[in-house]
Enzyme design. Structure first.
Site, PDB file in Angstrom:
ATOM      1  N   ARG A   1      -4.194 -19.209 -38.560  1.00 62.38           N
ATOM      2  CA  ARG A   1      -2.913 -19.766 -39.041  1.00 62.38           C
ATOM      3  C   ARG A   1      -2.437 -20.933 -38.175  1.00 62.38           C
ATOM      4  O   ARG A   1      -1.447 -21.578 -38.508  1.00 62.38           O
ATOM      5  CB  ARG A   1      -1.865 -18.670 -39.118  1.00 62.38           C
ATOM      6  CG  ARG A   1      -1.649 -17.909 -37.829  1.00 62.38           C
ATOM      7  CD  ARG A   1      -0.887 -16.606 -38.078  1.00 62.38           C
ATOM      8  NE  ARG A   1      -0.872 -15.732 -36.914  1.00 62.38           N
ATOM      9  CZ  ARG A   1      -1.837 -14.885 -36.591  1.00 62.38           C
ATOM     10  NH1 ARG A   1      -2.939 -14.832 -37.323  1.00 62.38           N
ATOM     11  NH2 ARG A   1      -1.735 -14.107 -35.541  1.00 62.38           N
TER      12      ARG A   1
ATOM     13  N   GLU B   1       2.420 -13.347 -40.024  1.00 63.33           N
ATOM     14  CA  GLU B   1       1.140 -12.784 -39.570  1.00 63.33           C
ATOM     15  C   GLU B   1       1.131 -12.691 -38.045  1.00 63.33           C
ATOM     16  O   GLU B   1       0.456 -11.847 -37.475  1.00 63.33           O
ATOM     17  CB  GLU B   1      -0.035 -13.643 -40.070  1.00 63.33           C
ATOM     18  CG  GLU B   1      -1.379 -12.947 -39.955  1.00 63.33           C
ATOM     19  CD  GLU B   1      -2.487 -13.638 -40.736  1.00 63.33           C
ATOM     20  OE1 GLU B   1      -2.783 -13.238 -41.866  1.00 63.33           O
ATOM     21  OE2 GLU B   1      -3.070 -14.600 -40.200  1.00 63.33           O
TER      22      GLU B   1
END
Ligand code: F6P
Length: 549
Positions: A270, A356
């Site tokens: 990410r 996340e």
């Protein structure tokens, strides 16, 4: 020791009672406080005076940051320490945008030259594709790109792609080119991504850190077939390239290692948009120079994050306020509200970056934490969101908001006879909404408007709803990089304070394993007519219904 046992934490918890006695409509009247609750870095102005916070709150938050060792954790990240302890990895996305002469060491080796070696290869490759020097098998220039990838191998690149799509400089360099993303395994997404494209002029970029992600690999096989059906087996060499940390798996898939752009285990998925994950598709679309400006913007905020004192450090201030709102004041959500249509993919990207990273139940030592971590992120550009979910934030739940606006539009419009330009009309809302949330409207004010008594309670706004406002000059490649780094580091700060590991994502694994079991069942049922077995009664029933049994 959990941070929640510290004196700094306890003092903040006690301080909530004092803040509960205040109201933003009063706090906002204090000019000195308003002046003090701002910070600025290289064109990005942060106003946090509409936070339910006083000078004392900020002092307590900085004390908490000291207690949690935020400064030391930032330094550890930049110096290549393996702060991702559960995966025994360094967390060095900042090295991806380091200047060529910077030194960032991992185990005594400077990683910056490797980064720039890959960047140099991307520059060369993207220049060749864009100029037509690199051609498809039928001799045509590859004008279209389909970037296959999911999660971090998709959301960041799409966010940046959209942010720059209407930037005049990028619009010019993207002329005649198309970039599409294929993320979902849903075959509908394949159809949408390929709509209007021809294999002859299309380059497929398979982006996957692991090169094992089920969705990406099946989509890659699907597009490989599309190419081979249209152009023959030889087309793969010219029409398919890859971005991955696993050159071995890329080669096994049948993509030439020479057409593969690597990155490293120390780049979290990410946090990978600044690696080849983003740089390859974005350079193909906008040219490498535009992407360099984006990386420079991210570097600019990286340097600020590393060097600025905590009290002037934008990501630190934003991260601490996030902790204050979510953990101490109990807001589970926060909204990202860019008053800029080009940032329509900011919220989806930051959803992954933040949720996340910080959706964790144990601290670094593996002990369950006794407070909520993470925030539920969502958002939509203004003013669209105003006509959608703002009602809830004005009169329903308290949702801390990040308002993001720009002094200039990427696409200014000013009509004769209109009182303001279209951008000013947009920005009127950017300035009004935070005050509506903060100050609200009292019963007396509603009555003074002559509202019928029965309607008075319906028209009251309790206010006292916090927000921050970020104001920058204009959205271009550099600012996009700044915004990215700002939000990446904000998430990091929150993780440092909570004492959790923001760099691993074990929480996504269980569902993947169970999907594998279902895949096996579907294979057996479809191909061998095997009965559904091994699942709970609910799933067995659903699977039987799906299989038409
Ligand atoms: O499932 C979550 C995840 O592992 C993300 O962290 C990552 O960004 C995404 O999947 C894609 O992974 P990869 O780049 O390895 O295909």
């Amino acid at each position: 020791m959990s941070i929640s046992s510290s004196q700094a934490w306890k003092r903040l918890a006690e301080h909530v009672a004092a803040i509960d006695k205040t109201h933003l409509r009063d706090l906002i009247q204090d000019a000195d406080r308003c002046e003090a609750m701002t910070a600025e870095h290289n064109g990005i102005f942060l106003d946090y005076s509409r936070q339910r916070a006083t000078a004392e709150t900020m002092d307590l938050l900085y004390a908490l940051a000291e207690e949690a060792g935020v400064g030391a954790r930032i330094a550890a990240m930049f110096s290549g320490e393996r702060i991702n302890t559960t995966e025994d990895r360094a967390v060095l996305h900042v090295a991806l945008r380091a200047a060529a002469d910077q030194v960032i060491e991992l185990d005594g080796v400077n990683v910056v030259p490797e980064v720039h070696e890959v960047l140099g290869r991307i520059r060369d490759f993207s220049d060749r594709v864009r100029s037509g020097a690199w051609k498809g098998v039928t001799g045509k220039t590859l004008t279209d790109v389909v970037a296959i990838g999911i999660g971090g191998s998709y959301l960041g690149p799409e966010f940046v792609y959209e942010a720059l799509r209407t930037d005049p400089a990028c619009e010019e360099t993207a002329q005649g080119r198309r970039l599409r993303f294929l993320a979902n395994i849903d075959p509908i997404d394949v159809s949408r991504a390929l709509d209007g494209l021809s294999p002859e002029t299309t380059l497929v970029v398979v982006i996957s850190k692991t090169f094992t992600t089920a969705e990406t690999m099946l989509n890659a096989r699907t597009l490989r077939k599309w190419l081979v059906d249209g152009l023959g087996e030889a087309s793969v060499a010219k029409h398919m390239i890859a971005v991955s940390t696993s050159l071995k798996l890329v080669q096994e898939f049948g993509i030439d290692p020479a057409n593969t752009f690597g990155f490293w285990a120390w780049v979290g998925g990410r946090y990978s948009v600044s690696s080849a994950v983003g740089v390859v598709p974005l350079s193909l679309q906008y040219g490498f120079e535009a992407v360099e400006r984006f990386l420079a913007g991210a570097r600019d905020v990286d340097d600020h994050f590393r060097d600025a004192p905590l009290r002037q450090n934008l990501p630190v201030i934003m991260g601490l306020l996030g902790v204050w709102n979510s953990t101490f004041l109990g807001s589970a959500t926060r909204a990202l509200l860019p008053y800029c249509q080009a940032l329509l993919k900011l919220a989806p990207h930051i959803q992954q970056v933040d949720m996340e990273s910080n959706g964790k139940r144990v601290n670094m030592a593996g002990e369950p934490v006794d407070f909520q971590t993470g925030e539920i992120n969502f958002g939509e550009p203004g003013t669209n969101g105003q006509h959608s979910f703002y009602q809830l934030s004005h009169q329903g739940r308290v949702i801390p908001c990040d308002f993001i606006g720009f002094r200039q539009s990427q696409k200014p419009v000013e009509l004769n006879g209109e009182p303001v330009s279209n951008h000013d009309e947009l920005m009127a809302n950017f300035f009004a909404q935070p005050d509506a949330l903060a100050c609200g409207k009292t019963e007396d004010q509603v009555r003074a408007e002559g509202v019928a008594e029965a309607l008075v309670p319906h028209k009251v706004f309790t206010g006292n709803r916090p927000s921050v406002s970020l104001l920058a000059d204009k959205l271009d490649a550099f600012t996009t990089g700044q915004i990215l780094a700002l939000y990446e580091h904000r998430t990091g700060v929150q993780g440092f304070v909570w004492g959790i590991n923001s760099c691993a994502q074990w929480g996504v694994e269980l569902g993947k394993v169970l999907a594998g079991q279902v895949r096996g069942q579907l294979t057996r049922s479809r191909k061998e007519d095997a009965p559904v077995g091994g699942f709970n009664p609910s799933t067995t029933g659903l699977l039987n219904r799906y299989l038409g049994r």
